[in-house]
Motif scaffolding. Structure first.
Motif, PDB file in Angstrom:
ATOM      1  N   THR A  41      -6.119   2.360   1.378  1.00  0.00           N
ATOM      2  CA  THR A  41      -7.236   3.652   1.784  1.00  0.00           C
ATOM      3  C   THR A  41      -5.975   4.771   2.301  1.00  0.00           C
ATOM      4  N   PHE A  42      -6.838   5.965   2.075  1.00  0.00           N
ATOM      5  CA  PHE A  42      -5.893   7.165   2.436  1.00  0.00           C
ATOM      6  C   PHE A  42      -6.917   8.215   2.784  1.00  0.00           C
ATOM      7  N   GLU A  43      -6.602   8.814   3.958  1.00  0.00           N
ATOM      8  CA  GLU A  43      -7.797   9.715   4.313  1.00  0.00           C
ATOM      9  C   GLU A  43      -6.873  11.242   4.705  1.00  0.00           C
ATOM     10  N   VAL A  44      -7.649  12.347   4.116  1.00  0.00           N
ATOM     11  CA  VAL A  44      -7.102  13.664   4.307  1.00  0.00           C
ATOM     12  C   VAL A  44      -7.889  14.487   5.236  1.00  0.00           C
ATOM     13  N   THR A  45      -7.691  15.006   6.501  1.00  0.00           N
ATOM     14  CA  THR A  45      -8.504  15.635   7.090  1.00  0.00           C
ATOM     15  C   THR A  45      -8.146  17.249   7.093  1.00  0.00           C
ATOM     16  N   MET A  46      -9.043  18.107   6.947  1.00  0.00           N
ATOM     17  CA  MET A  46      -8.601  19.440   6.848  1.00  0.00           C
ATOM     18  C   MET A  46      -9.408  20.458   7.757  1.00  0.00           C
ATOM     19  N   ASP A  47      -9.053  21.482   8.336  1.00  0.00           N
ATOM     20  CA  ASP A  47      -9.867  22.460   9.035  1.00  0.00           C
ATOM     21  C   ASP A  47      -9.884  23.542   7.999  1.00  0.00           C
ATOM     22  N   LEU A  48     -10.964  24.280   7.706  1.00  0.00           N
ATOM     23  CA  LEU A  48     -11.326  25.148   6.836  1.00  0.00           C
ATOM     24  C   LEU A  48     -11.577  26.587   7.845  1.00  0.00           C
TER      25      LEU A  48
ATOM     26  N   SER B 210       0.993  -1.104  -0.009  1.00  0.00           N
ATOM     27  CA  SER B 210       0.065  -0.112  -0.072  1.00  0.00           C
ATOM     28  C   SER B 210       0.913   1.374   0.123  1.00  0.00           C
ATOM     29  N   TYR B 211       2.002   1.134   0.825  1.00  0.00           N
ATOM     30  CA  TYR B 211       2.719   2.327   0.991  1.00  0.00           C
ATOM     31  C   TYR B 211       3.526   2.532  -0.641  1.00  0.00           C
ATOM     32  N   ILE B 212       3.954   1.567  -1.129  1.00  0.00           N
ATOM     33  CA  ILE B 212       4.393   1.645  -2.608  1.00  0.00           C
ATOM     34  C   ILE B 212       3.515   2.322  -3.408  1.00  0.00           C
ATOM     35  N   TYR B 213       2.314   1.602  -3.258  1.00  0.00           N
ATOM     36  CA  TYR B 213       1.201   2.171  -4.161  1.00  0.00           C
ATOM     37  C   TYR B 213       1.130   3.569  -4.160  1.00  0.00           C
ATOM     38  N   TYR B 214       0.850   4.138  -3.186  1.00  0.00           N
ATOM     39  CA  TYR B 214       0.722   5.640  -2.680  1.00  0.00           C
ATOM     40  C   TYR B 214       2.027   6.502  -2.857  1.00  0.00           C
TER      41      TYR B 214
ATOM     42  N   ILE C 155      -3.484  14.409  -2.180  1.00  0.00           N
ATOM     43  CA  ILE C 155      -3.526  15.484  -1.198  1.00  0.00           C
ATOM     44  C   ILE C 155      -3.819  16.888  -1.767  1.00  0.00           C
ATOM     45  N   GLN C 156      -3.141  17.290  -2.657  1.00  0.00           N
ATOM     46  CA  GLN C 156      -3.485  18.396  -3.438  1.00  0.00           C
ATOM     47  C   GLN C 156      -4.699  18.393  -4.068  1.00  0.00           C
ATOM     48  N   VAL C 157      -5.462  17.528  -4.436  1.00  0.00           N
ATOM     49  CA  VAL C 157      -6.699  17.504  -4.984  1.00  0.00           C
ATOM     50  C   VAL C 157      -7.660  18.252  -4.004  1.00  0.00           C
ATOM     51  N   PRO C 158      -7.908  17.771  -2.992  1.00  0.00           N
ATOM     52  CA  PRO C 158      -8.918  18.611  -1.928  1.00  0.00           C
ATOM     53  C   PRO C 158      -8.372  19.980  -1.545  1.00  0.00           C
ATOM     54  N   ILE C 159      -7.126  20.047  -1.519  1.00  0.00           N
ATOM     55  CA  ILE C 159      -6.656  21.426  -1.241  1.00  0.00           C
ATOM     56  C   ILE C 159      -6.957  22.440  -2.028  1.00  0.00           C
ATOM     57  N   GLN C 160      -6.702  22.029  -3.514  1.00  0.00           N
ATOM     58  CA  GLN C 160      -6.821  22.984  -4.595  1.00  0.00           C
ATOM     59  C   GLN C 160      -8.295  23.094  -4.965  1.00  0.00           C
ATOM     60  N   THR C 161      -9.298  21.977  -4.783  1.00  0.00           N
ATOM     61  CA  THR C 161     -10.495  22.124  -4.617  1.00  0.00           C
ATOM     62  C   THR C 161     -10.857  23.137  -3.880  1.00  0.00           C
ATOM     63  N   ILE C 162     -10.800  22.958  -2.767  1.00  0.00           N
ATOM     64  CA  ILE C 162     -11.321  24.103  -2.084  1.00  0.00           C
ATOM     65  C   ILE C 162     -10.980  25.582  -2.089  1.00  0.00           C
ATOM     66  N   TYR C 163      -9.579  25.787  -2.712  1.00  0.00           N
ATOM     67  CA  TYR C 163      -9.522  27.179  -2.823  1.00  0.00           C
ATOM     68  C   TYR C 163     -10.240  27.750  -4.130  1.00  0.00           C
ATOM     69  N   ILE C 164     -10.610  26.792  -5.090  1.00  0.00           N
ATOM     70  CA  ILE C 164     -11.029  27.475  -6.170  1.00  0.00           C
ATOM     71  C   ILE C 164     -12.712  27.329  -6.195  1.00  0.00           C
ATOM     72  N   THR C 165     -13.189  26.345  -5.481  1.00  0.00           N
ATOM     73  CA  THR C 165     -14.635  26.302  -5.401  1.00  0.00           C
ATOM     74  C   THR C 165     -15.316  26.843  -3.884  1.00  0.00           C
ATOM     75  N   GLU C 166     -14.642  27.131  -2.908  1.00  0.00           N
ATOM     76  CA  GLU C 166     -15.118  27.614  -1.769  1.00  0.00           C
ATOM     77  C   GLU C 166     -14.755  29.049  -1.625  1.00  0.00           C
ATOM     78  N   PRO C 167     -15.550  29.878  -1.973  1.00  0.00           N
ATOM     79  CA  PRO C 167     -15.261  31.421  -1.878  1.00  0.00           C
ATOM     80  C   PRO C 167     -14.826  31.790  -0.529  1.00  0.00           C
TER      81      PRO C 167
ATOM     82  N   ALA D  49       0.407   9.932  -3.752  1.00  0.00           N
ATOM     83  CA  ALA D  49      -0.218  10.495  -2.328  1.00  0.00           C
ATOM     84  C   ALA D  49      -0.087  11.910  -2.272  1.00  0.00           C
ATOM     85  N   GLU D  50       1.177  12.747  -2.633  1.00  0.00           N
ATOM     86  CA  GLU D  50       1.043  14.053  -2.779  1.00  0.00           C
ATOM     87  C   GLU D  50       0.326  14.549  -3.795  1.00  0.00           C
ATOM     88  N   ASP D  51      -0.109  13.916  -4.839  1.00  0.00           N
ATOM     89  CA  ASP D  51      -0.999  14.566  -5.803  1.00  0.00           C
ATOM     90  C   ASP D  51      -2.603  14.325  -5.170  1.00  0.00           C
TER      91      ASP D  51
END
Length: 364
Positions: free
Chosen positions: A136-143, A93-97, A107-119, A103-105
């Motif tokens: 499985t891979f979980e990303v938790t973010m405070d907005l 699993s670690y090799i896969y991500y 992580i960037q998907v929700p980050i950049q999605t929030i910046y362009i779609t959440e005013p 994994a870095e990409d």
């Protein structure tokens, strides 16, 4: 049995013994035969006796013990196999991500999605957590939202990937006016100059007027005309307020519908650069260039970005092409500042309508 007797027995079978010695051997063989018969009878009697003496309860207990031991052995083998397989799957699993920075990409998907779609929503690097499981891979973010001069926590999102597929986020809001999970026309706050207003706040200016002197507000501003983002500063010139986010025209906002006909939420980018180097809108390049980079990046992960965003259609390829052909133009966005300063925009001819977001006590 001695070697001499064995040798004599061999001579007997070959017929090489004298008659007298042969008779002695035959007597010995008769004794051995009788002895073997007695031993067999005794063993058979003991076996029958032991079987007859065992009660049914004892036999059942013996069988149950055997079954239980067999089950325990089977469970032990299964556990042993799982203990061997789990580390292998974890490493895989670690090799896969880790392959090609997957994994870095992700992580960037929700980050950049929030910046362009959440005013007017931003993130803090220290509040972004990532957890790996078996494929499985979980990303938790405070907005956070900027209201006045403070970043107010809005809540948190939990994005879970199964392999590369993003599930619908678990959103936990603590703000008074959280956005709808699935936005629609009647929740709209920003309007293109050619769009029909479906959710006008008729009392927005009066509400600003009634707010106490010591309050700051977040206000969504829709303009009467498309302008270049760089010219938006002229609208607030001389006022102690600031733009926080620009909504960008991508050719679909006039109808407010996606290419498939569904409700299309606005996209845009922060008006202010982020001093943090990790941010997709840092000081490295102008924000409008980084916005285009975000769109191009997310186009390769559009399915995941669409699952993560409130918007259910992004139509990124169409929007990218439109901006490349027509340039970046904004039809409004989000401003913040003292409520009474924003109220001074009431008679500004550039402004079509406003919608009030968060309001806080003075922090300007």
């Amino acid at each position: 049995m001695s070697d001499d007797w064995k040798e004599q027995l061999q001579k007997y079978y070959k017929g090489n013994l004298p008659e007298e010695e042969a008779e002695e051997v035959e007597k010995d063989l008769e004794k051995l035969s009788a002895y073997q018969e007695v031993i067999s009878e005794e063993l058979e009697a003991e076996t029958e006796s032991s079987n007859e003496d065992l009660p049914p309860e004892k036999i059942k207990r013996i069988l149950d013990d055997g079954i239980r031991n067999a089950r325990f052995s089977l469970a032990a083998y299964v556990i042993m196999i799982l203990l061997l397989i789990y580390p292998i799957l974890t490493v895989t699993s670690y090799i896969y991500y880790g392959w090609h920075q997957k994994a870095e990409d992700l992580i960037q998907v929700p980050i950049q999605t929030i910046y362009i779609t959440e005013p007017n929503v931003s993130l803090e690097e220290m509040d972004i957590e990532r957890t790996f499981g078996l494929f499985t891979f979980e990303v938790t973010m405070d907005l956070y939202k900027r209201v006045g001069k403070s970043d107010i926590k809005q809540g948190d999102w939990e994005v879970i990937y199964q392999y590369d597929d993003a599930e619908f986020p678990k959103r936990n809001y603590i703000s008074e006016n959280p956005p709808q999970d699935i936005p629609y026309f009647d929740t709209k706050k920003l309007y293109h100059p050619e769009a029909r207003i479906t959710n006008r706040d008729m009392d927005a200016w009066d509400t600003l007027d009634r707010l106490p002197e010591g309050t700051v507000a977040e206000v969504y501003v829709s303009l009467n005309d498309l302008i270049q983002p760089g010219n938006a500063k002229e609208i607030i010139e001389g006022l102690d307020v600031e733009w926080r986010w620009y909504a960008i025209d991508t050719g679909l906002e006039a109808s407010g519908k996606s290419l498939e006909g569904g409700y299309l939420a606005p996209i845009g980018y922060p008006a202010q650069p982020d001093p943090d180097a990790w941010s997709p809108y840092n000081n490295r390049e102008p924000n409008e260039e980084q916005f285009m980079e975000s769109l191009v990046f997310l186009k390769d992960y559009e399915e995941q970005a669409t699952n993560i965003a409130h918007a259910k259609w992004l139509d990124l390829e169409h929007r990218i092409d439109y901006i490349k052909n027509n340039g970046l133009n904004t039809y409004g966005g989000v401003i913040t500042g003292p409520a009474k300063e924003i109220l001074k925009l009431k008679d500004n001819e550039s402004i079509r309508t406003i919608s009030i977001g968060e309001v806080r006590l003075w922090n300007w």
